[in-house]
Motif scaffolding. Structure first.
Motif, mmCIF file in Angstrom:
data_model
loop_
_atom_site.group_PDB
_atom_site.id
_atom_site.type_symbol
_atom_site.label_atom_id
_atom_site.label_comp_id
_atom_site.label_asym_id
_atom_site.label_seq_id
_atom_site.Cartn_x
_atom_site.Cartn_y
_atom_site.Cartn_z
ATOM 1 N N TRP A 1 67.576 24.817 34.498
ATOM 2 C CA TRP A 1 66.724 25.467 35.510
ATOM 3 C C TRP A 1 65.512 24.631 35.877
ATOM 4 C CZ3 TRP A 1 66.588 30.643 32.321
ATOM 5 C CH2 TRP A 1 67.886 31.174 32.291
ATOM 6 N N THR A 2 65.225 23.630 35.054
ATOM 7 C CA THR A 2 64.060 22.800 35.362
ATOM 8 C C THR A 2 64.415 21.795 36.460
ATOM 9 O OG1 THR A 2 62.450 21.242 34.490
ATOM 10 C CG2 THR A 2 64.630 21.163 33.497
ATOM 11 N N ALA A 3 63.403 21.445 37.255
ATOM 12 C CA ALA A 3 63.620 20.442 38.313
ATOM 13 C C ALA A 3 63.256 19.045 37.830
ATOM 14 C CB ALA A 3 62.762 20.807 39.522
ATOM 15 N N ALA A 4 62.875 18.933 36.549
ATOM 16 C CA ALA A 4 62.208 17.704 36.101
ATOM 17 C C ALA A 4 63.169 16.628 35.589
ATOM 18 C CB ALA A 4 61.184 18.059 35.026
ATOM 19 N N ASN A 5 62.560 15.527 35.193
ATOM 20 C CA ASN A 5 63.237 14.321 34.724
ATOM 21 C C ASN A 5 64.129 14.594 33.505
ATOM 22 O OD1 ASN A 5 63.755 11.670 33.800
ATOM 23 N ND2 ASN A 5 61.714 11.448 32.892
ATOM 24 N N VAL B 1 68.189 33.187 41.501
ATOM 25 C CA VAL B 1 66.852 32.625 41.251
ATOM 26 C C VAL B 1 66.587 32.659 39.746
ATOM 27 C CG1 VAL B 1 64.387 32.849 41.738
ATOM 28 C CG2 VAL B 1 66.053 33.569 43.467
ATOM 29 N N TYR B 2 66.102 31.525 39.212
ATOM 30 C CA TYR B 2 65.856 31.420 37.773
ATOM 31 C C TYR B 2 64.374 31.133 37.502
ATOM 32 C CZ TYR B 2 70.896 31.011 37.696
ATOM 33 O OH TYR B 2 72.227 31.261 37.874
ATOM 34 N N PRO B 3 63.913 31.477 36.279
ATOM 35 C CA PRO B 3 62.541 31.101 35.912
ATOM 36 C C PRO B 3 62.513 29.626 35.515
ATOM 37 C CG PRO B 3 63.559 32.364 34.133
ATOM 38 C CD PRO B 3 64.586 32.269 35.226
ATOM 39 N N GLY B 4 62.492 28.780 36.525
ATOM 40 C CA GLY B 4 62.526 27.333 36.302
ATOM 41 C C GLY B 4 61.127 26.772 36.138
ATOM 42 N N ASP B 5 61.056 25.461 36.141
ATOM 43 C CA ASP B 5 59.741 24.832 35.956
ATOM 44 C C ASP B 5 59.739 23.435 36.550
ATOM 45 O OD1 ASP B 5 60.378 22.746 33.777
ATOM 46 O OD2 ASP B 5 61.263 24.580 32.993
ATOM 47 N N LEU B 6 58.506 22.918 36.690
ATOM 48 C CA LEU B 6 58.295 21.523 37.115
ATOM 49 C C LEU B 6 58.025 20.646 35.904
ATOM 50 C CD1 LEU B 6 55.818 22.286 40.043
ATOM 51 C CD2 LEU B 6 58.259 21.835 40.226
ATOM 52 N N GLY B 7 58.066 21.273 34.743
ATOM 53 C CA GLY B 7 57.761 20.568 33.503
ATOM 54 C C GLY B 7 57.128 21.559 32.543
ATOM 55 N N THR B 8 57.186 21.233 31.234
ATOM 56 C CA THR B 8 56.464 22.080 30.282
ATOM 57 C C THR B 8 55.017 21.596 30.218
ATOM 58 O OG1 THR B 8 57.281 20.640 28.524
ATOM 59 C CG2 THR B 8 58.469 22.709 28.904
ATOM 60 N N LYS B 9 54.129 22.457 29.723
ATOM 61 C CA LYS B 9 52.716 22.064 29.690
ATOM 62 C C LYS B 9 52.082 22.227 28.319
ATOM 63 C CE LYS B 9 50.428 24.870 32.555
ATOM 64 N NZ LYS B 9 49.404 25.841 32.998
ATOM 65 N N GLY B 10 52.910 22.462 27.302
ATOM 66 C CA GLY B 10 52.373 22.514 25.942
ATOM 67 C C GLY B 10 52.641 21.194 25.243
ATOM 68 N N GLY B 11 51.784 20.843 24.317
ATOM 69 C CA GLY B 11 52.002 19.597 23.593
ATOM 70 C C GLY B 11 50.887 19.313 22.627
ATOM 71 N N VAL B 12 50.651 18.023 22.422
ATOM 72 C CA VAL B 12 49.654 17.580 21.444
ATOM 73 C C VAL B 12 48.266 18.057 21.875
ATOM 74 C CG1 VAL B 12 48.523 15.508 20.543
ATOM 75 C CG2 VAL B 12 51.022 15.584 20.772
ATOM 76 N N GLN B 13 47.568 18.690 20.951
ATOM 77 C CA GLN B 13 46.193 19.104 21.236
ATOM 78 C C GLN B 13 45.302 17.879 21.187
ATOM 79 O OE1 GLN B 13 45.136 22.349 21.988
ATOM 80 N NE2 GLN B 13 43.328 21.154 22.569
ATOM 81 N N THR B 14 44.491 17.709 22.222
ATOM 82 C CA THR B 14 43.581 16.554 22.259
ATOM 83 C C THR B 14 42.154 17.026 22.456
ATOM 84 O OG1 THR B 14 43.731 16.342 24.654
ATOM 85 C CG2 THR B 14 45.328 15.073 23.366
ATOM 86 N N ASP B 15 41.217 16.120 22.214
ATOM 87 C CA ASP B 15 39.857 16.426 22.644
ATOM 88 C C ASP B 15 39.730 15.982 24.101
ATOM 89 O OD1 ASP B 15 39.475 13.689 22.687
ATOM 90 O OD2 ASP B 15 38.143 13.626 20.938
ATOM 91 N N SER B 16 38.522 16.121 24.665
ATOM 92 C CA SER B 16 38.449 15.885 26.108
ATOM 93 C C SER B 16 38.439 14.399 26.461
ATOM 94 C CB SER B 16 37.244 16.608 26.708
ATOM 95 O OG SER B 16 36.100 16.276 25.976
ATOM 96 N N SER B 17 38.585 13.512 25.462
ATOM 97 C CA SER B 17 38.839 12.120 25.848
ATOM 98 C C SER B 17 40.256 11.702 25.481
ATOM 99 C CB SER B 17 37.803 11.169 25.246
ATOM 100 O OG SER B 17 37.549 11.456 23.911
ATOM 101 N N GLY B 18 41.111 12.672 25.225
ATOM 102 C CA GLY B 18 42.524 12.352 25.028
ATOM 103 C C GLY B 18 42.894 11.983 23.601
ATOM 104 N N ARG B 19 41.947 12.117 22.636
ATOM 105 C CA ARG B 19 42.285 11.778 21.249
ATOM 106 C C ARG B 19 43.043 12.931 20.600
ATOM 107 N NH1 ARG B 19 36.737 9.931 18.640
ATOM 108 N NH2 ARG B 19 36.175 12.016 19.318
ATOM 109 N N ALA B 20 44.124 12.609 19.901
ATOM 110 C CA ALA B 20 44.948 13.645 19.265
ATOM 111 C C ALA B 20 44.180 14.279 18.113
ATOM 112 C CB ALA B 20 46.250 13.034 18.768
#
Ligand SMILES: Cc1cc2nc3c(=O)[nH]c(=O)nc-3n(C[C@H](O)[C@H](O)[C@H](O)COP(=O)(O)OP(=O)(O)OC[C@H]3O[C@@H](n4cnc5c(N)ncnc54)[C@H](O)[C@@H]3O)c2cc1C
Length: 563
Positions: free
Chosen positions: A290-294, A492-511
């Motif tokens: 159902w996802t449209a993504a890569n 019609v399906y509950p599709g997505d353009l991508g997932t949005k959960g992942g590694v928690q970072t600080d606001s400069s991108g550090r894991a």
């Protein structure tokens, strides 16, 4: 290629989408020796398949007045309790700096979409347009041989399956009448003029949308001599004394270690194509179809981050959108446009409407799950429309009836995909929904459509709803009666353009670990990281804007960290 592996670099970037290429570009400009690893034989990821739209508030291109304060108000309001005010503030400020930097120092260029309203434009700080910008098209031959390895666009963005157009053109095409036809003819002439180049490169050479964005980023990297190693996937992270110092990769059946003094930026996208992770984390039912993504978004970077001790969050979230399944296509097809156009509705399997179909696609996609969980089966739901809709507008891969009437449409699309039926009763029988309820739903909707007011769900009430509406001859561009046979319905399906959960970072991108401590040498950005946008979607470009920005910031953090 192998010699590259035997040399140490300063920074390894995993993934060649918006986040990865922005990170690599910035890292190079800060003096780091950087290499990008890309698992597939194509660079660009979902970014290349996307609309290439980027959401940056208070950008210099926009006509509407804006300020960082208004943008922050807006983001705090729409993200609610789950938004991190500090990260949002960083986004508002740094996305503007990222944009300015790329515009001055690279080939990346964005053009404003002044009519593309924020998805909640009526909320405090919301804007009627301009924060969303689209990538300027480019001549792909600038990439030389690398053009052959650019991930192809999503087929749904290709007119007649052949060439792309800009978001601005797509908007005029939908509602432009004869102007749309002229525009189409002009684009087709351009396509014909590229015949020779197309033969040389084996694909169309004019790049639009996400292909243009990925192309422009790659063009900038080529000019800098930053390599992208295709077909080389991250297998694991290498840690020494609590610090990430490299990656494990596999080539020709052999495990190898590539070391990097400043560490690793994970930018390998989300996990939308990983069925096991979807089952573990996401709402159910779900499917990788159902996802449209890569197809390479398999969560490799997220799992590697977790194995190195990073905390994960937002793992049940995605950039939801209603999608449909099309015969002979492995990708979900996004219904972002169809769902807003007048003369269509979504129904659940009981034959009832259940949401504002024209609302932000993140909400309309989520509504399928909410309805399903509430007890009325809605996975799949159906989009019902009539002959007038079919004549005027595209439906997935099927061009509008005025250009592609049913007589010239293959049976697999007309009957199997669109369930063409002579009456609502016949349609109800085909879908297996109660006939009386379907007729009652359509009758009620038609009364409201004629009055121009959807009292039940407010379809067409907001600027965002109306962006993809058709204003010709209507007070409400998202409403028209469904009355002219034959009738049609697509799943019609509950599709997505991508997932949005992942590694928690600080606001400069550090894991970060679960206790909030930083994992030295490890960074994450894009859909590999938990999104700054929490559970919402501010406007078109709300995923690529943060991917570029936090990729950029992660590179700066890595350059600062000289131990
Ligand atoms: C049809 C469509 C339209 C969209 N339109 C828009 C839009 O207009 N605006 C917007 O903001 N968002 C849009 N999106 C969403 C957006 O494209 C993505 O959220 C965004 O591109 C993600 O960027 P990224 O850099 O995180 O990941 P990607 O662009 O997916 O890049 C990740 C890369 O990592 C590679 N990779 C995966 N695993 C490994 C590994 N083990 N080792 C090395 N490499 C690996 C992948 O092959 C990929 O190339 C759209 C999505 C789709 C599908």
């Amino acid at each position: 290629m192998l010699s590259m592996m035997s040399h140490d670099v300063d920074l390894i970037v995993v993934g060649s989408g918006a986040a990865g290429m922005a990170a690599a570009l910035r890292a190079h400009d800060l003096g780091l020796r950087v290499v990008v690893l890309e698992k597939s034989e194509h660079f660009g990821g979902s970014t290349a398949m996307s609309g290439g739209v980027c959401w940056v508030p208070n950008n210099p291109n926009m006509k509407a007045s804006d300020s960082s304060e208004e943008a922050l108000d807006y983001l705090k309001h729409i993200t609610g309790d789950e938004g991190d005010p500090e990260a949002l503030e960083v986004y508002v400020r740094e996305s503007q700096r990222m944009l300015d930097y790329l515009t001055r120092n690279s080939r990346v260029r964005f053009d404003p979409l002044d009519k593309y309203a924020d998805y909640y434009a009526e909320a405090p700080g919301g804007k009627p347009g301009g924060r969303s910008m689209e990538s300027r098209p480019m001549d792909g031959t600038r990439l030389g041989d690398a053009l052959r390895t650019l991930r192809p666009p999503h087929p749904q963005s290709q007119i007649l399956g052949k060439f792309g157009i800009t978001a601005g053109m797509a908007h005029s095409l939908l509602t432009g009448g004869w102007r749309g036809t002229l525009l189409m003819a002009w684009c087709f002439l351009g396509y014909l003029a590229r015949t020779f180049k197309r033969r040389v490169y084996g694909r169309d050479t004019k790049l639009f949308a996400g292909n243009a964005l990925a192309g422009r980023l790659r063009w900038s990297l080529l000019e800098r001599g930053v390599p992208i190693e295709l077909g080389l996937g991250l297998e694991g992270l290498v840690e020494e004394s609590g610090r990430i110092v490299g990656v494990e990769v596999e080539r020709a059946g052999q495990r190898q270690v590539l070391r990097a003094a400043r560490g690793v930026i994970l930018a390998a996208g989300g996990f939308e194509k990983n069925a096991a992770m979807r089952a573990e984390y996401g709402p159910q039912p779900s499917s990788v179809e159902w996802t449209a993504a890569n197809p390479f978004s398999r969560g490799d970077g997220i799992r590697a981050g977790a194995d190195a001790g990073a905390s994960l969050s937002l793992m049940d979230e995605a950039w939801w959108t209603p999608t449909t399944k099309v015969p002979r296509s492995d990708l979900g097809w996004v219904l972002v446009v169809e769902k807003n156009l007048p003369g269509s509705i979504f129904i659940n399997q009981h034959g009832r409407r259940f949401c504002n179909e024209a609302g932000p696609y993140v909400d309309a996609g989520r509504a399928l799950y909410e309805e399903h969980e509430a007890g009325a089966p809605a996975v799949p739901a159906y989009m019902v429309f009539d002959a007038r809709f079919r004549h005027n507008y595209p439906v997935g891969p099927v061009a509008p009836g005025y250009a592609a009437p049913d007589q010239r449409t293959p049976r697999r699309l007309k009957d199997d995909f669109m369930n063409r039926s002579n009456s609502l009763s016949e349609l109800a029988a085909k879908l297996g929904v109660p006939e009386a309820q379907l007729c009652a739903t359509v009758n009620r909707f038609n009364e409201q459509a004629r009055a121009g007011l959807d009292d039940d769900f407010g379809r067409g009430d907001t600027l965002s709803d109306r962006y993809y509406g058709d204003p010709r001859g209507r007070t409400n561009p998202c409403l028209a009666a469904i009355e002219k046979p034959p009738f049609y319905a697509i799943a019609v399906y509950p599709g997505d353009l991508g997932t949005k959960g992942g590694v928690q970072t600080d606001s400069s991108g550090r894991a970060l670990r679960a206790d909030g401590s930083v994992i030295a040498g490890l960074y994450a950005a894009g859909n590999n990281a938990a999104s700054v946008m929490a559970r919402t979607y501010p406007g078109a470009g709300g995923t690529i804007g943060p991917a570029l920005t936090f990729g950029f910031l992660a590179a700066e953090a890595a350059a600062r960290d000289d131990r």
